[in-house]
Enzyme design. Structure first.
Site: not given
Ligand code: T1G
Length: 714
Positions: A122, A82, A125
Site C-alpha cells: 500500500g 497497509a 500504491e
Molecule cells: N502492518 C502492520 N504491522 C507491520 C507491518 C504492516 N504492514 N509491517 C511491519 N509491521 C510491524 C511488524 O509486525 C513488527 O512489529 C514491526 O512492524 C517491525 O517490523 C493495500 C493490503 C517493512 C521490510 O507486506 O516486510 O499493503 O514485531 O520486524 O525487519 O495492497 O516489516 O515489532 O511488534 O519486520 O525492519 C504489504 C510487511 C501490506 C510489508 C521492515 N506490506 N513488512 O522489516 O522490521 S498489504 C508488506 C515487512 C498491503 C495493499 C495491501 C517488514 C519491513 P513487532 P519488522 P524489519
C-alpha cells in the site's frame, strides 16, 4: 483528586493511538510538506489514512500552497504497506475510488512522494497515486502482497503496469522482492533520484515544476504499456507461470489483464472484485506466518543484549563446521577454525576458501567482500587465542564422549562470558553439560545444512542455560540474519523431532505397496521442493539412519522405520554423495530399486495394504505423511517445549521447507482441516493400522473436544 487519578485509565488503549497526532503539516516555499510518523513502520491504518487525506484536503484549500510533498518522519520507512493488524475478511466489495491512492490522484495540486527507505505494498500504491516520485538510491520499493495471500488492492495492479509495463510489474508482484530506488529510477517508476539530505529540497523543486494541466494520472497512462502483440505473448507466458496452489497469483494476473484491456478505471473495479475473492485460507495461513516469524525472538524474561558478537570459534571443519564458519564470515564475524590436526585443518580451510572463490566467480560477492571474509578467517590446532572469543560453536562428530571432552577443554580455555554452543542434532545437551561449572553458558545452536543457506537457527536451552546466554544466542542469530526458534532440550529439538514420523510414515506406505516415487510426487505437489525419498538422497541415507536411530531410541512407541532404508544402505546406495540412492544422480531408477522395494515389503511385519496402490490420492498420501507430524508438533506443545505454538510453524517452513503458503505445519492443519477433522483423520488411521504415530495425542484431542484451534495453546 480521585477523579483526576481516574482520568487516564478511562481512556481505552486504542483511543490513545487514535488521538495521537502522527501526521504533521507545514508550509515551506509555498509547498505543503506532509510528514507521516506512525511508528514503527508507517503502516497505513484507517486512522493514518484519514489523517493524510485531511492534510491533503487542507493543502488543496490553502491559497498559500501551490504543491504538496508527502514524506515520512520515520527514518528508513516511507510506508511499509497497509496495516496488516487491521485486516478482516471482507464482507462486501467497496468503492475503489475511496482508497488513499485514488484520493491523492484526485488532488488538484501536484503531490510528490519523497521516498527514503521501505515503500512497500500500500506504500508503493500510495506513492503511485501521487503525481510524481523522488527517492533515495537505497530505498526499497515493491508489491509483496502475494506473500500475504492477497493481491495489491489499492490500485497496484493498475498503476504499476502503466508506469513500468506489464512484464516488469508482474515480475515485481510474483517475485515479491523489492527493488532499489536506483532500479526503480531506471524503470521510470521513480522520476528523480537524490541523496537523503537532498530529499526535501529535490521534492519541493519537482513539485513546484509540475504543470497539472499537462499531467496524466498514472491510472490513465498508455505510453509505457507494451504493444498489443507483446502483451499477448506476455500474458500467454504468465498463464503458464502462475501456481494453481496459490490462487492469489492468478487473481493478480486477472486484475492486471482486466485493466490493460478495459482501462484503468474499470481495472480498479476488477481489482476490487479479485481482492474480495482471494482464497481466504491461503491468506489466513500466510498472514499468520508473517506475525509468527516476527514473534519467535520474543522470549519472556530474556534481558536486552547490548553487545555485538565479533568473534566465533568453530570446532570441527567438516560440512557443518565449514557452513557455520561461512555464515559467520559472510556477516562480518571473525572466525577461528579449530581442527585436530594440520591435515584436517588445511582441508577445512580450503573448503571454506573455495566456497568464497566460487561466490566471487559467480559475482555473488565482490573482491572487497572476498578479501574481508578471508582476512577474518584463521585456523588453529590448539586452543591458543580462545580466551578472547565471544562465542564458540562445536561441530565435531556425534560422539558423546568426544563432545564432553571438547566442553571440558572449552571450560578451561574460554573466558567467563563466552557463549558455548553445540551444533549437535542427536546428542542430549543436558548430558554434555551436566558436570561442568560453565553449564549455564552451554546452549544448543542447531544449524540446518547447508548452514550458510538455511534461514533457521534452533536455539536449545537446557535446564541450566541462563537467560543472558539465550539473549546472546538471539543476538548471534540476528547478526547471521537467521530466524531463531528457542526450544527446550529434548531429543530432536523442534524440527527433527516433529518430522521424525514423516520418514516413518513414508516407509510405512512403501511397505504397504506405495512406490517411493509416487510418494515423492504427492509431496512435491503439496508444495515441498522435493519429496522425502529425494530428500534422503540429498542428505545421505547413512545420516538419515543415524538420526532415525536416535529418534527411535527416544520415541520407540511411535517410530516406524520400514525396511527399505536399511536395505538401501546395505546395498551402498547412500544417496547423491555416492551417485546413487533412491535415484541415480537425481533421475528415477525404477528397475534398480524394484527388487529392493519388494524385499522391503517382504521383510515388513505387516504388509497388509490399506488399499490398492492406485487408489491412494495425493491428499491421502500427504495426510498419511503429514498428520503424524502435526500430532508430534502437538506433543511438543503438550510437553511445553516451545514458547508458542506458531514457533513450530516457523520451524517447519524454515527448517524443512514446508510450503509457506500452507502457513506452517500446525497452521496448515488448523486452517485447511480444523482441529476436529485433524483428530478424526488421525484417529481413523490409528484404528485402521494400530500404529501409534497416528494415535492423537492429548493436546490434539483436547483442542478437538473443546472446539479450539491447535494454535490456541489450550
Ligand atoms: N502492518 C502492520 N504491522 C507491520 C507491518 C504492516 N504492514 N509491517 C511491519 N509491521 C510491524 C511488524 O509486525 C513488527 O512489529 C514491526 O512492524 C517491525 O517490523 C493495500 C493490503 C517493512 C521490510 O507486506 O516486510 O499493503 O514485531 O520486524 O525487519 O495492497 O516489516 O515489532 O511488534 O519486520 O525492519 C504489504 C510487511 C501490506 C510489508 C521492515 N506490506 N513488512 O522489516 O522490521 S498489504 C508488506 C515487512 C498491503 C495493499 C495491501 C517488514 C519491513 P513487532 P519488522 P524489519
Amino acid at each position: 483528586n480521585v477523579d483526576h487519578k481516574l482520568e487516564p485509565t478511562s481512556i481505552q488503549h486504542s483511543d490513545v493511538k487514535a488521538q495521537e497526532e502522527v501526521v504533521t503539516y507545514e508550509v515551506n516555499k509555498q509547498v505543503a510538506v506532509i510528514r507521516m510518523g506512525s511508528k514503527p513502520v508507517n503502516a497505513v491504518s484507517s486512522h493514518l489514512k484519514s489523517s493524510i487525506e485531511e492534510k491533503v484536503s487542507e493543502a488543496n484549500k490553502d491559497t498559500n500552497v501551490k504543491a504538496i510533498v508527502l514524506m515520512s518522519a520515520i527514518p528508513g520507512f516511507f510506508i511499509a504497506g497497509a496495516d496488516i493488524t487491521e485486516f478482516k475478511p471482507k464482507t462486501k466489495t467497496e468503492d475503489p475510488t475511496t482508497r488513499l491512492p485514488s484520493r491523492l490522484e484526485g488532488s488538484t495540486k501536484p503531490i510528490v512522494a519523497a521516498i527514503d527507505g521501505f515503500c512497500l505494498g500500500g506504500g508503493l500504491e500510495t506513492a503511485m497515486g501521487c503525481t510524481a516520485r523522488v527517492a533515495t538510491p537505497n530505498s526499497r520499493l515493491g508489491l509483496p502482497e502475494l506473500n500475504l495471500g492477497i493481491i495489491p488492492g489499492w490500485g497496484g495492479t493498475q498503476r504499476l503496469p502503466r508506469l513500468i509495463g506489464v512484464k516488469k510489474a508482474m515480475e515485481l508482484m510474483l517475485t515479491m522482492k523489492p527493488i532499489s530506488g536506483k532500479e526503480a529510477h531506471d524503470l521510470k517508476l521513480v522520476d528523480q533520484l537524490c541523496e537523503s539530505n537532498q530529499l526535501l529540497s529535490t521534492a519541493i523543486q519537482l513539485a513546484l515544476s509540475i504543470d497539472m494541466s499537462k499531467n496524466i494520472k498514472s491510472l490513465h497512462r498508455q505510453d509505457r504499456l507494451e504493444s498489443k502483440a507483446e502483451l499477448e505473448q506476455i500474458f500467454a507466458h504468465l498463464e503458464k507461470m502462475v501456481d494453481p496452489r496459490q490462487p492469489q497469483q492468478r487473481q493478480a494476473l486477472n486484475a492486471v489483464k482486466a485493466g490493460v484491456t478495459r482501462g484503468g478505471d474499470e481495472g480498479l473495479v476488477a481489482e476490487e472484485e479479485e481482492s474480495f475473492n482471494v482464497h481466504k485460507p491461503t491468506a489466513k495461513a500466510l498472514q499468520h506466518l508473517f506475525f509468527a516469524e516476527r514473534a519467535t525472538s520474543k522470549i519472556p524474561n530474556v534481558p536486552a543484549y547490548n553487545k555485538k558478537i565479533n568473534s566465533v570459534g568453530v570446532i570441527g571443519g567438516g560440512t557443518m563446521g565449514g557452513g557455520i564458519a561461512i555464515a559467520c564470515l559472510e556477516n562480518g564475524i571473525k572466525v577461528t577454525l579449530k581442527e585436530v590436526n594440520q591435515k584436517f585443518l588445511d582441508a577445512g580451510l580450503e573448503r571454506i576458501k573455495n566456497t568464497f572463490k566460487s561466490k566471487l566467480e559467480r559475482k555473488r560477492i565482490n573482491q572487497k567482500q572476498f578479501d574481508a571474509a578471508l582476512n577474518n578467517l584463521t585456523g588453529t590446532i590448539s586452543y591458543e587465542g580462545f580466551q578472547t572469543l565471544d562465542c564458540v560453536i562445536e561441530a565435531v562428530l556425534e560422539i558423546v564422549d568426544l563432545k564432553k571432552s571438547v566442553f571440558k577443554d572449552l571450560s578451561k580455555h574460554c573466558n567467563k562470558e563466552c557463549i558455548l554452543g553445540t551444533n549437535t542434532s542427536t546428542i542430549d545437551i543436558e548430558s554434555i553439560a551436566s558436570d561442568l561449572d560453565c553449564r549455564d553458558r552451554i546452549i544448543g545452536l542447531h544449524f540446518f545444512s547447508p548452514a550458510n543457506v538455511m534461514p533457521l537457527l534452533e536455539i536449545i536451552r537446557t535446564s541450566h542455560t541462563s537467560n543472558e546466554i539465550i539473549a546472546a544466542g538471539l543476538q548471534l542469530s540476528k547478526q547471521l540474519r537467521k530466524t531463531p526458534v528457542v526450544v527446550k532440550n529434548c531429543v530432536g529439538f523442534a524440527v527433527n523431532r516433529i518430522f521424525f514420523p514423516y520418514g516413518g510414515a513414508a516407509g510405512f506406505l512403501v511397505d504397504r505397496g506405495v512406490h517411493p516415487y509416487r510418494i515423492d510426487k504427492a509431496l512435491k505437489n503439496f508444495g515441498f521442493g522435493v519429496g522425502p525419498f529425494r530428500m534422503s538422497d540429498i542428505v545421505g541415507l547413512d545420516v538419515g539412519v543415524m538420526t532415525s536411530n536416535s529418534m527411535k531410541g527416544a520415541y520407540s512407541d511411535r517410530a516406524y522405520d520400514g525396511q527399505l532404508k536399511q536395505i538401501m544402505v546395505d546395498q551402498k546406495r547412500l544417496g547423491d554423495k555416492v551417485g546413487r540412492g533412491y535415484y541415480i544422480k537425481g533421475k528415477p531408477d525404477e528397475e534398480g530399486i524394484a527388487d529392493l522395494i519388494k524385499a522391503s515389503q517382504n521383510r515388513a511385519n505387516n504388509p497388509k495394504p490399506l488399499k490398492n496402490q492406485n487408489e491412494f490420492t495425493d491428499a491421502d498420501i500427504q495426510e498419511i505423511l503429514l498428520l503424524p507430524v502435526v500430532n508430534e508438533a502437538c506433543r511438543v506443545v503438550q510437553e511445553n517445549l516451545v514458547y508458542r505454538v506458531s514457533d513450530l510453524d516457523v520451524a517447519s517452513v524454515m527448517g524443512m521447507n514446508f510450503p509457506r503458503f500452507r502457513g506452517g505445519i500446525v497452521a496448515w492443519a488448523d486452517v485447511f482441516l480444523g482441529a476436529k477433522k485433524t483428530f478424526e483423520k488421525l484417529d481413523r488411521l490409528y484404528q485402521e493400522t494400530g500404529m501409534e504415530m497416528f494415535k492423537p495425542c492429548e493436546y490434539l484431542k483436547k483442542c478437538a473436544d473443546n472446539n479450539k484451534s491447535l494454535e490456541s495453546g489450550l
